[in-house]
Design a protein around this motif. Structure first.
Motif, PDB file in Angstrom:
ATOM      1  N   TYR B 177      53.448  42.330  47.548  1.00 15.88           N
ATOM      2  CA  TYR B 177      52.596  42.263  48.740  1.00 15.88           C
ATOM      3  C   TYR B 177      51.135  42.193  48.319  1.00 15.88           C
ATOM      4  O   TYR B 177      50.378  41.334  48.798  1.00 15.88           O
ATOM      5  CB  TYR B 177      52.824  43.488  49.631  1.00 15.88           C
ATOM      6  CG  TYR B 177      53.866  43.244  50.681  1.00 15.88           C
ATOM      7  CD1 TYR B 177      53.561  42.461  51.788  1.00 15.88           C
ATOM      8  CD2 TYR B 177      55.134  43.774  50.573  1.00 15.88           C
ATOM      9  CE1 TYR B 177      54.523  42.225  52.748  1.00 15.88           C
ATOM     10  CE2 TYR B 177      56.092  43.537  51.527  1.00 15.88           C
ATOM     11  CZ  TYR B 177      55.781  42.760  52.611  1.00 15.88           C
ATOM     12  OH  TYR B 177      56.722  42.510  53.557  1.00 15.88           O
ATOM     13  N   ILE B 178      50.734  43.094  47.399  1.00 15.96           N
ATOM     14  CA  ILE B 178      49.338  43.078  46.949  1.00 15.96           C
ATOM     15  C   ILE B 178      49.018  41.729  46.333  1.00 15.96           C
ATOM     16  O   ILE B 178      47.976  41.132  46.613  1.00 15.96           O
ATOM     17  CB  ILE B 178      49.094  44.208  45.932  1.00 15.96           C
ATOM     18  CG1 ILE B 178      49.477  45.540  46.541  1.00 15.96           C
ATOM     19  CG2 ILE B 178      47.648  44.233  45.499  1.00 15.96           C
ATOM     20  CD1 ILE B 178      49.375  46.681  45.565  1.00 15.96           C
ATOM     21  N   PHE B 179      49.939  41.250  45.517  1.00 12.67           N
ATOM     22  CA  PHE B 179      49.726  39.979  44.816  1.00 12.67           C
ATOM     23  C   PHE B 179      49.465  38.845  45.804  1.00 12.67           C
ATOM     24  O   PHE B 179      48.485  38.111  45.687  1.00 12.67           O
ATOM     25  CB  PHE B 179      50.975  39.699  43.967  1.00 12.67           C
ATOM     26  CG  PHE B 179      50.990  38.357  43.280  1.00 12.67           C
ATOM     27  CD1 PHE B 179      50.116  38.087  42.256  1.00 12.67           C
ATOM     28  CD2 PHE B 179      51.889  37.383  43.667  1.00 12.67           C
ATOM     29  CE1 PHE B 179      50.135  36.867  41.629  1.00 12.67           C
ATOM     30  CE2 PHE B 179      51.922  36.161  43.039  1.00 12.67           C
ATOM     31  CZ  PHE B 179      51.038  35.904  42.020  1.00 12.67           C
ATOM     32  N   PHE B 180      50.346  38.738  46.819  1.00 11.03           N
ATOM     33  CA  PHE B 180      50.191  37.610  47.735  1.00 11.03           C
ATOM     34  C   PHE B 180      49.006  37.807  48.667  1.00 11.03           C
ATOM     35  O   PHE B 180      48.354  36.829  49.052  1.00 11.03           O
ATOM     36  CB  PHE B 180      51.476  37.381  48.526  1.00 11.03           C
ATOM     37  CG  PHE B 180      52.530  36.683  47.712  1.00 11.03           C
ATOM     38  CD1 PHE B 180      52.297  35.405  47.234  1.00 11.03           C
ATOM     39  CD2 PHE B 180      53.709  37.295  47.402  1.00 11.03           C
ATOM     40  CE1 PHE B 180      53.233  34.759  46.468  1.00 11.03           C
ATOM     41  CE2 PHE B 180      54.664  36.655  46.641  1.00 11.03           C
ATOM     42  CZ  PHE B 180      54.416  35.382  46.176  1.00 11.03           C
ATOM     43  N   PHE B 181      48.698  39.049  49.020  1.00  6.74           N
ATOM     44  CA  PHE B 181      47.523  39.265  49.871  1.00  6.74           C
ATOM     45  C   PHE B 181      46.253  38.879  49.121  1.00  6.74           C
ATOM     46  O   PHE B 181      45.348  38.260  49.689  1.00  6.74           O
ATOM     47  CB  PHE B 181      47.454  40.719  50.342  1.00  6.74           C
ATOM     48  CG  PHE B 181      48.456  41.027  51.419  1.00  6.74           C
ATOM     49  CD1 PHE B 181      49.054  40.006  52.139  1.00  6.74           C
ATOM     50  CD2 PHE B 181      48.803  42.327  51.715  1.00  6.74           C
ATOM     51  CE1 PHE B 181      49.989  40.267  53.132  1.00  6.74           C
ATOM     52  CE2 PHE B 181      49.737  42.609  52.696  1.00  6.74           C
ATOM     53  CZ  PHE B 181      50.325  41.576  53.401  1.00  6.74           C
ATOM     54  N   LEU B 197      44.261  28.650  41.698  1.00  4.49           N
ATOM     55  CA  LEU B 197      43.079  29.376  41.292  1.00  4.49           C
ATOM     56  C   LEU B 197      42.750  28.944  39.879  1.00  4.49           C
ATOM     57  O   LEU B 197      43.627  28.814  39.039  1.00  4.49           O
ATOM     58  CB  LEU B 197      43.355  30.882  41.328  1.00  4.49           C
ATOM     59  CG  LEU B 197      42.466  31.708  42.223  1.00  4.49           C
ATOM     60  CD1 LEU B 197      42.555  31.231  43.649  1.00  4.49           C
ATOM     61  CD2 LEU B 197      42.884  33.162  42.147  1.00  4.49           C
ATOM     62  N   LEU B 198      41.469  28.731  39.633  1.00 10.51           N
ATOM     63  CA  LEU B 198      41.092  28.350  38.281  1.00 10.51           C
ATOM     64  C   LEU B 198      40.782  29.614  37.490  1.00 10.51           C
ATOM     65  O   LEU B 198      40.475  30.663  38.058  1.00 10.51           O
ATOM     66  CB  LEU B 198      39.890  27.419  38.303  1.00 10.51           C
ATOM     67  CG  LEU B 198      40.235  26.066  38.932  1.00 10.51           C
ATOM     68  CD1 LEU B 198      38.999  25.246  39.149  1.00 10.51           C
ATOM     69  CD2 LEU B 198      41.236  25.333  38.063  1.00 10.51           C
ATOM     70  N   SER B 199      40.836  29.478  36.187  1.00  6.53           N
ATOM     71  CA  SER B 199      40.694  30.681  35.368  1.00  6.53           C
ATOM     72  C   SER B 199      39.264  31.208  35.384  1.00  6.53           C
ATOM     73  O   SER B 199      38.997  32.259  34.839  1.00  6.53           O
ATOM     74  CB  SER B 199      41.144  30.397  33.942  1.00  6.53           C
ATOM     75  OG  SER B 199      40.522  29.237  33.482  1.00  6.53           O
ATOM     76  N   ILE B 206      42.859  38.059  36.079  1.00  7.44           N
ATOM     77  CA  ILE B 206      43.647  38.950  35.225  1.00  7.44           C
ATOM     78  C   ILE B 206      44.477  39.900  36.072  1.00  7.44           C
ATOM     79  O   ILE B 206      45.651  40.146  35.791  1.00  7.44           O
ATOM     80  CB  ILE B 206      42.707  39.728  34.287  1.00  7.44           C
ATOM     81  CG1 ILE B 206      42.007  38.744  33.361  1.00  7.44           C
ATOM     82  CG2 ILE B 206      43.478  40.750  33.477  1.00  7.44           C
ATOM     83  CD1 ILE B 206      40.794  39.298  32.709  1.00  7.44           C
ATOM     84  N   VAL B 207      43.843  40.423  37.168  1.00  7.73           N
ATOM     85  CA  VAL B 207      44.564  41.354  38.035  1.00  7.73           C
ATOM     86  C   VAL B 207      45.800  40.679  38.611  1.00  7.73           C
ATOM     87  O   VAL B 207      46.904  41.242  38.619  1.00  7.73           O
ATOM     88  CB  VAL B 207      43.646  41.845  39.170  1.00  7.73           C
ATOM     89  CG1 VAL B 207      44.441  42.621  40.202  1.00  7.73           C
ATOM     90  CG2 VAL B 207      42.543  42.713  38.612  1.00  7.73           C
ATOM     91  N   LEU B 208      45.620  39.423  39.067  1.00 11.56           N
ATOM     92  CA  LEU B 208      46.742  38.695  39.655  1.00 11.56           C
ATOM     93  C   LEU B 208      47.858  38.506  38.637  1.00 11.56           C
ATOM     94  O   LEU B 208      49.032  38.728  38.926  1.00 11.56           O
ATOM     95  CB  LEU B 208      46.271  37.336  40.166  1.00 11.56           C
ATOM     96  CG  LEU B 208      45.559  37.364  41.510  1.00 11.56           C
ATOM     97  CD1 LEU B 208      44.954  36.019  41.819  1.00 11.56           C
ATOM     98  CD2 LEU B 208      46.520  37.764  42.610  1.00 11.56           C
ATOM     99  N   ILE B 214      53.994  42.358  36.071  1.00 11.78           N
ATOM    100  CA  ILE B 214      54.672  43.647  36.227  1.00 11.78           C
ATOM    101  C   ILE B 214      55.779  43.518  37.275  1.00 11.78           C
ATOM    102  O   ILE B 214      56.923  43.915  37.046  1.00 11.78           O
ATOM    103  CB  ILE B 214      53.675  44.747  36.619  1.00 11.78           C
ATOM    104  CG1 ILE B 214      52.735  45.025  35.456  1.00 11.78           C
ATOM    105  CG2 ILE B 214      54.419  46.031  36.971  1.00 11.78           C
ATOM    106  CD1 ILE B 214      51.642  45.978  35.785  1.00 11.78           C
ATOM    107  N   ALA B 215      55.433  42.924  38.439  1.00  7.39           N
ATOM    108  CA  ALA B 215      56.414  42.871  39.531  1.00  7.39           C
ATOM    109  C   ALA B 215      57.601  41.992  39.153  1.00  7.39           C
ATOM    110  O   ALA B 215      58.747  42.435  39.148  1.00  7.39           O
ATOM    111  CB  ALA B 215      55.744  42.347  40.790  1.00  7.39           C
TER     112      ALA B 215
END
Lengths: 210, 656
Positions: B177-181, B197-199, B206-208, B214-215
């Motif tokens: 959920y966090i990832f897609f939000f 998204l570009l780097s 990095i967070v994404l 992890i997920a």
């Protein structure tokens, strides 16, 4: 006009803070319902439309006629005692209410400097929410809790009219329906509880814990 | 594409068939036939779409709003094909599996329903285009797998194992959920096709990636997050554990590959991270597997190993994308994709095989089996094919994908020079080591289970036609991909060109001389057959001497004196004793008259026993300590709420 109604509303809250009787609570609720109905009708004096009358009419029917009657019926049927059984002294409760009124009115007048709100209806609504919560916290009887909840809801209603004069009608009606259902369920629950336990204190409900 | 929807509807209708037929046998048959029909039509539709490069967005109007719910791009279709391909034999097996329970008089309705829901939701997950739709399907998939797992819910281990799985899936969904939000926040869209998204986006990038790894990594079972696999797989009904290991953990891989499509190019350190995690998963997955006695948890650890190998491929692909090198990406991702297919096939084969054994013997403990080759000759051959394939030994499919990954190592070494050749050499050695351990592990289970004398009396060992059919299809796929990989390589190449390296199409995957490999394999197999025939002719001439297995001339051998699985694996397990949590308990007396002795060996999962359980234990202690705050009177709670609201509004008031 709106201000006068709001101040009347606040006075009714003060009355709630000092009265020791359950019946008075129901009467105040009815009175507040009438006030809110008039408040909603005010804009239609100049500009009448049948569709816009739906909300005040439903409000009137639910808050002034059905709910008070229902509560009275429960009181009669279950033979509830007429005092409200406070947990703190009435005078202290009044002091608390006055204090919170001062804070709320000051805060809203400061807020009204920067934001576009009508101070007195806003503050009254806010105060009603607070008083409703206080009632729930400092009273033991379940039926009084229901009244406190309804006062809280009235406050939210007033709040809504103060913040946005044209809140979507569907939402208001939805809220009304919500309240109606909640009160209805409370009534059923009270009936059930009365057949299981002696009395209507929330303190008794401790025994329901797992 | 509409055929796909009809096929899904057909599969869903199997639920109705399962529910409405009152007679158990009929309902099971009807429901399985409908499922199979749906799966086969769906598979044909998906495969033709994939081959004809018919990649479309499916626009569905709902309440007058068009919301591109489905997307049939190459990656989605590829995974859809894998799911359907593996689900067909598993469903065939499911019929005969449930027949056992029906004969015992147990209700199988829940199993039918959840299996169908699981199949449909898993297929929807890989073709979903809308993030919320994806999450809903994902949740349905996880929940139905959990419910299906609880088939024999009377057992305590079933409850704990499925609870592990449930908690894991909730954590995964929470992170997703966090990832897609966050992605929605950046791109103002809910559609996968718009997520790019570009780097250069800095920390968020990095967070994404961290969230996604992890997920999805938890779902896939990469090493620090693998703890649920050996808990959940053994306790699930075989159909579910086959599907869980074959397909569901692959949705994690699907997620990671999708993330790469959203966020590319990946930074180089990420490639190294994934490579290292994959390598650790592969090595320790197989090592843990070696220490197991329960065949299903052994296979579960092998899933960790194979997911690790897929992770190695993905890591190589990430490194390639950091250097914008197309051949490296093609080989890395290609290896990962093909290994996903291969692992789905042979792991399902092995799980179905273990289910057949469990069904007949009533035990999952390897130490209590033995001599099964005398009861089901063909079954053993089929199981052996799966074992050889999973160990990555040449003629079968496991080798092909590992071969591509090895090629990825060498191409990386050649293209990037500098210190890369050394690192890639280490990686290649690591992968070879994994293969070696896998061979050790599968020689262990094949020899102990099938050869020698029976350790526990085998009352009946019957394998039905459907079980043979299901195993046969899997084994045939293993052989076909091994001997004739070109069409499969072609499909993988198509997926790569469509989704990963849209620039100049490179043919480094097709350039490998696959024909030569096929010829070599056929020659080797022909050689083996020739030797076998020669042996036969010699045998005819001189006769064959038959004695007891491991007998070495001693005649009074009893089954308990045979070589055991523990002793076979002991030497290897001793090497990394501390990580494996491998410990032995020997009670023996060396007196003149020996008393009764016993021997036990166990392996405790490091993450499970040393990290998770202590953490949760201390957490529950902490909760117990603050329990005095829990009043029974509702008025206190309302007062708490009031206090909190006052504090919040004061802060908000003073802030502005």
């Amino acid at each position: 006009m709106q201000n006068i109604l709001s101040i009347l509303f606040c006075l009714s809250l003060f009355y709630l803070a000092v009265t020791p009787r359950v019946k008075a609570y129901v009467a105040v609720l009815r009175f507040q319902g009438i006030l809110l109905t008039i408040l909603l009708m005010v804009p239609f004096v100049e500009q009448f439309s049948v569709f816009a009358v739906i909300l005040p009419a439903t409000l009137f029917i639910i808050k002034v006629i059905i709910i008070p009657r229902y509560i009275n019926k429960i009181i009669l049927e279950l033979d509830i005692k007429r005092t409200i059984e406070p947990t703190i002294q009435q005078f202290n409760f009044l002091l608390l209410v006055i204090f919170s009124f001062i804070v709320i009115f000051l805060a809203s007048s400061i807020l009204s400097l920067t934001t576009n709100i009508e101070t007195i209806p806003f503050a009254s609504g806010f105060a009603a929410v607070t008083v409703g919560i206080f009632i729930i916290i400092f009273r033991k009887k379940l039926i009084v809790h229901v009244c406190g909840f309804l006062v809280l809801e009235n406050g939210i209603f007033l709040f809504g009219t103060a913040v946005a004069s044209d809140l979507p009608i569907m939402i208001e009606i939805g809220v009304l329906l919500d309240v109606f259902v909640v009160v209805f369920l409370m009534g059923i629950a009270l009936n059930r509880i009365s057949s299981t336990f002696e009395g209507f204190d929330v303190t008794i409900l401790r025994r329901l814990k797992d | 594409m509409d055929t796909l929807f009809y096929s899904l509807l057909l599969q869903l209708s199997s639920i109705a068939a399962g529910i409405f037929f009152t007679e158990k046998k009929k309902s099971s048959a009807a429901s399985h036939i409908l499922l199979l029909a749906g799966l086969i039509t769906g598979f044909i539709a998906a495969l033709t779409a994939l081959i004809n490069s018919d990649f479309t967005l499916k626009d569905i109007q709902m309440f007058g709003i068009s919301n591109n719910l489905f997307r049939f791009d190459a990656l989605g279709l590829y995974f859809l094909c894998i799911i359907q391909l593996v689900a067909i034999p598993t469903t065939i097996y499911s019929y005969s599996y449930l027949k056992h329970y029906i004969e015992k008089g147990k209700s199988v309705r829940s199993n039918l329903v959840f299996y169908a829901v699981l199949l449909v939701s898993t297929q929807l997950v890989v073709v979903a285009n809308h993030a919320i739709f994806f999450l809903v399907c994902w949740e349905v998939m996880s929940t139905s797998a959990y419910l299906g797992m609880n088939f024999e819910k009377g057992k305590k281990e079933v409850q704990t194992g499925s609870f592990y799985y449930l908690v894991m899936s909730h954590v995964v969904v929470f992170l997703l959920y966090i990832f897609f939000f966050l992605l929605h926040n950046q791109t103002n869209s809910w559609l996968f096709s718009d997520f790019h998204l570009l780097s250069g986006t800095g920390d968020l990038f990095i967070v994404l990636y961290a969230l996604s790894l992890i997920a999805f990594g938890m779902k896939a079972g990469f090493m620090p997050f693998h703890f649920w696999l050996p808990r959940a797989h053994p306790i699930a009904p075989t159909v579910f554990s086959a599907f869980l290991s074959g397909i569901i953990i692959k949705t994690g891989i699907y997620g990671i590959l999708r993330t790469f499509q959203f966020l590319n190019p990946a930074p180089e350190w990420l490639g190294w991270l994934v490579l290292a995690v994959g390598m650790i998963s592969a090595v320790y997955g197989v090592w843990y597997a070696l220490a197991q006695h329960d065949i299903k948890s052994l296979l579960a650890y092998h899933s960790v190993e194979n997911i690790g190998i897929i992770g190695i491929g993905i890591g190589i692909g990430f490194i390639g994308s950091a250097y914008h090198s197309i051949p490296i990406q093609i080989l890395g991702f290609g290896g990962a994709l093909l290994h996903t297919l291969n692992h789905a096939i042979f792991k399902s084969l092995l799980f179905v095989g273990s289910g057949v054994i469990y069904q007949n013997l009533g035990t999952r403990n390897i130490e209590q089996m033995g001599g099964l080759v005398h009861y089901g000759k063909y079954f053993v051959v089929l199981f052996l094919i799966g074992s050889i394939a999973i160990s990555g030994i040449p003629p079968f499919n496991g080798f092909i994908s590992e071969f591509i990954i090895y090629n990825g190592f060498f191409t990386t070494a050649k293209e990037l020079e500098n210190y890369y050749p050394l690192l890639m050499l280490i990686s290649a050695v690591g992968l070879a080591f994994v293969g070696g351990l896998a061979v050790a592990c599968f020689t262990k289970i094949n020899s102990i289970m099938f050869l020698g004398k029976e350790r526990k009396e085998v009352k009946h060992f019957k394998i039905s036609f459907y079980e043979y059919l299901s195993l046969g299809i899997f084994a045939l796929l293993c052989i076909v991909i091994g001997f004739y990989p070109q069409p499969f390589i072609g499909v993988v190449n198509k997926v790569l060109i469509d989704g990963f390296v849209p620039a100049a199409p490179s043919s480094s995957l097709l350039n490998i001389n696959w024909q030569l490999l096929s010829i070599i394999f056929i020659t080797v197999i022909a050689g083996i057959i020739l030797i076998y025939l020669w042996k036969k002719s010699i045998q005819k001439k001189y006769g064959r001497r038959i004695s007891t297995a491991w007998g070495c001339g001693y005649e009074g051998l009893n089954p308990r004196m045979q070589y055991t699985a523990s002793s076979y694996a002991d030497e290897l397990n001793e090497i990394s004793k501390s990580v494996l949590g491998y410990h032995k308990k020997v009670i023996a007396q060396n007196d003149i008259f020996p008393a009764k002795g016993s021997f036990e060996s166990h392996s405790d999962d490091l993450v499970d026993k040393k990290i998770l359980l202590p953490v949760f234990k201390s957490f529950s202690e902490f909760i117990a300590r603050i329990k005095f705050l829990s009043y029974t009177d509702i008025r206190y709670y309302i007062a708490f709420i009031l206090i909190i609201i006052t504090i919040y509004s004061l802060i908000a008031f003073l802030w502005s």
